[in-house]
Motif scaffolding. Structure first.
Motif, short mmCIF file in Angstrom:
data_model
loop_
_atom_site.label_atom_id
_atom_site.label_comp_id
_atom_site.label_asym_id
_atom_site.label_seq_id
_atom_site.Cartn_x
_atom_site.Cartn_y
_atom_site.Cartn_z
N GLY A 183 0.77 -1.24 0.00
CA GLY A 183 0.00 0.00 0.00
C GLY A 183 0.79 1.28 0.00
O GLY A 183 0.22 2.37 0.01
N GLU A 184 2.11 1.20 -0.02
CA GLU A 184 2.92 2.41 0.14
C GLU A 184 3.37 3.01 -1.18
O GLU A 184 4.05 4.03 -1.19
CB GLU A 184 4.15 2.10 0.99
N THR A 185 2.99 2.40 -2.31
CA THR A 185 3.63 2.78 -3.57
C THR A 185 3.08 4.05 -4.21
O THR A 185 3.83 4.94 -4.58
CB THR A 185 3.52 1.62 -4.58
N CYS A 186 1.76 4.18 -4.38
CA CYS A 186 1.20 5.33 -5.09
C CYS A 186 1.06 6.53 -4.15
O CYS A 186 0.13 6.62 -3.35
CB CYS A 186 -0.15 4.99 -5.70
N LYS A 187 1.98 7.47 -4.27
CA LYS A 187 2.00 8.62 -3.36
C LYS A 187 0.86 9.59 -3.63
O LYS A 187 0.41 10.28 -2.71
CB LYS A 187 3.35 9.34 -3.49
N ILE A 188 0.39 9.65 -4.86
CA ILE A 188 -0.74 10.54 -5.18
C ILE A 188 -1.97 10.14 -4.38
O ILE A 188 -2.64 10.98 -3.77
CB ILE A 188 -1.05 10.52 -6.69
N LEU A 189 -2.28 8.86 -4.36
CA LEU A 189 -3.45 8.38 -3.62
C LEU A 189 -3.29 8.60 -2.12
O LEU A 189 -4.27 8.92 -1.43
CB LEU A 189 -3.67 6.89 -3.91
N ILE A 190 -2.08 8.43 -1.62
CA ILE A 190 -1.84 8.64 -0.19
C ILE A 190 -2.05 10.10 0.19
O ILE A 190 -2.67 10.42 1.22
CB ILE A 190 -0.42 8.17 0.19
N LEU A 242 5.33 8.32 3.71
CA LEU A 242 4.05 9.01 3.57
C LEU A 242 2.89 8.16 4.09
O LEU A 242 2.00 8.66 4.78
CB LEU A 242 3.81 9.39 2.10
N PHE A 243 2.89 6.88 3.76
CA PHE A 243 1.82 6.00 4.23
C PHE A 243 1.83 5.94 5.76
O PHE A 243 0.77 6.03 6.39
CB PHE A 243 2.00 4.59 3.65
N GLY A 244 3.01 5.81 6.35
CA GLY A 244 3.11 5.77 7.80
C GLY A 244 2.70 7.08 8.44
O GLY A 244 2.03 7.08 9.49
N THR A 245 3.06 8.19 7.83
CA THR A 245 2.71 9.51 8.37
C THR A 245 1.20 9.71 8.38
O THR A 245 0.63 10.20 9.36
CB THR A 245 3.37 10.62 7.53
N VAL A 246 0.54 9.33 7.29
CA VAL A 246 -0.90 9.57 7.16
C VAL A 246 -1.72 8.61 8.01
O VAL A 246 -2.67 9.01 8.68
CB VAL A 246 -1.32 9.46 5.68
N TYR A 247 -1.34 7.33 8.01
CA TYR A 247 -2.20 6.32 8.62
C TYR A 247 -1.73 5.77 9.96
O TYR A 247 -2.55 5.38 10.80
CB TYR A 247 -2.39 5.15 7.65
N MET A 248 -0.43 5.68 10.18
CA MET A 248 0.08 5.07 11.40
C MET A 248 0.41 6.10 12.49
O MET A 248 0.02 5.94 13.64
CB MET A 248 1.33 4.24 11.09
#
Length: 316
Positions: A183-190, A242-248
């Motif tokens: 889930g960490e690949t597409c930065k636009i979606l994140i 980015l994924f960790g920043t937004v969700y974790m």
């Protein structure tokens, strides 16, 4: 049996679940249907475990368990063996949440507790990522379900930079057409998901901005000091930052809760991520940085409240 008899309804959790839908669909598109099978397995095992635990104590499972299971799955490489994924979610839920008393009482983010456990105990399958799904890339919802790691594995941009200093194409990093965790690949979606969660007041923008600031500032300092570190833009696009920043990092239970504390907490996570990436053997760093942030969150809030209390007393 009625749904509300089993689960506690939590509106904030539903907002998070909705924001994850595009990321999950993109992950299945890129890496194939194995991600979907992995997600179903993890969610089934995780929700069943929490339901049985809570039922034993006369309580209901929380809808947060769905968020935990999805976030955990999205932090795994698609090639991870199913049995390892199952062990991780059980460990994360029991030792990161249920043993503390269930939802609202956990100190650490349970999804990251599970990931950290299998990362330490099964490092090889956790650092191998698919470069191809069913013979081509992107996958296009491929039916590719088997591993065949030797035939399709490739270094992630983070590993490539760590080993050789080479940087992946920025367009591929932003669009997500790169090997990595599901889930960490597409930065636009994140980034779009982050804006949605901020709009819904479900995730703290102070923590997100603090994390970005801590990451960027220390990246610049270390780069000028001659330490092996990518520039902030590339650094944030690589790995799970980015994924960790937004969700974790923004998990409302394990994060700091005071306004000033959220900024400090975010700064710590961003800075520690850079320190781990640049000065340790680990390729990433966000996972450990957030768990370290979780450790200090209550202490940060305590000192912030004490400082505010003294300020009010001095003003009287």
């Amino acid at each position: 049996m009625i749904y509300k008899d089993i689960f506690k309804v939590q509106k904030n959790m539903r907002a998070v679940l909705l924001s994850l839908v595009p990321i999950v669909l993109f992950s299945i598109y890129i890496y194939g249907q194995r991600v979907l099978v992995l997600l179903i397995l993890v969610t089934t095992i995780g929700t069943a475990a929490e339901y049985m635990w809570e039922k034993h104590y006369g309580s209901k499972a929380s809808e947060a368990v769905f968020v935990t299971c999805i976030l955990y799955t999205m932090t795994l490489p698609p090639s991870i063996p199913m049995w390892i994924a199952a062990i991780g979610i059980l460990f994360g839920l029991f030792f990161g949440k249920l043993f503390f008393g269930g939802f609202g009482r956990n100190i650490f983010n349970p999804a990251l507790v599970g990931r950290a456990f299998i990362y330490v105990n099964f490092p090889e399958p956790m650092t191998i990522s698919w470069n191809v799904a069913s013979g081509f890339f992107p996958g296009g919802f491929s039916s590719y379900l088997t591993q065949e790691i030797d035939a399709v594995s490739s270094s992630t941009p983070m590993i490539m930079f760590k080993n050789s200093g080479a940087l992946a194409d920025i367009k591929s990093l932003v669009l997500g057409t790169i090997p990595g965790a599901a889930g960490e690949t597409c930065k636009i979606l994140i980034i779009i998901s982050a804006l949605y969660l901020i709009y819904k007041k479900t995730a703290s923008h102070e923590i997100m901005l603090g994390s970005v600031a801590g990451f960027s500032l220390l990246s610049i300092v270390m780069k000028f000091a001659g330490v092996h570190a990518a520039n902030p833009l590339y650094g944030m696009m690589m790995g799970g930052f980015l994924f960790g920043t937004v969700y974790m990092a923004t998990d409302p239970i394990s994060a700091a809760k005071t306004k000033a504390g959220k900024w400090i907490y975010g700064l710590i996570i961003g800075a520690v991520t850079i320190l781990i990436r640049s000065m340790s053997l680990f390729n990433g760093g966000m996972m450990f940085a957030i768990l370290i942030g979780n450790t200090f969150a209550p202490i940060i809030d305590y000192f912030v409240k004490e400082a505010e209390k003294k300020k009010k007393e001095a003003a009287i």
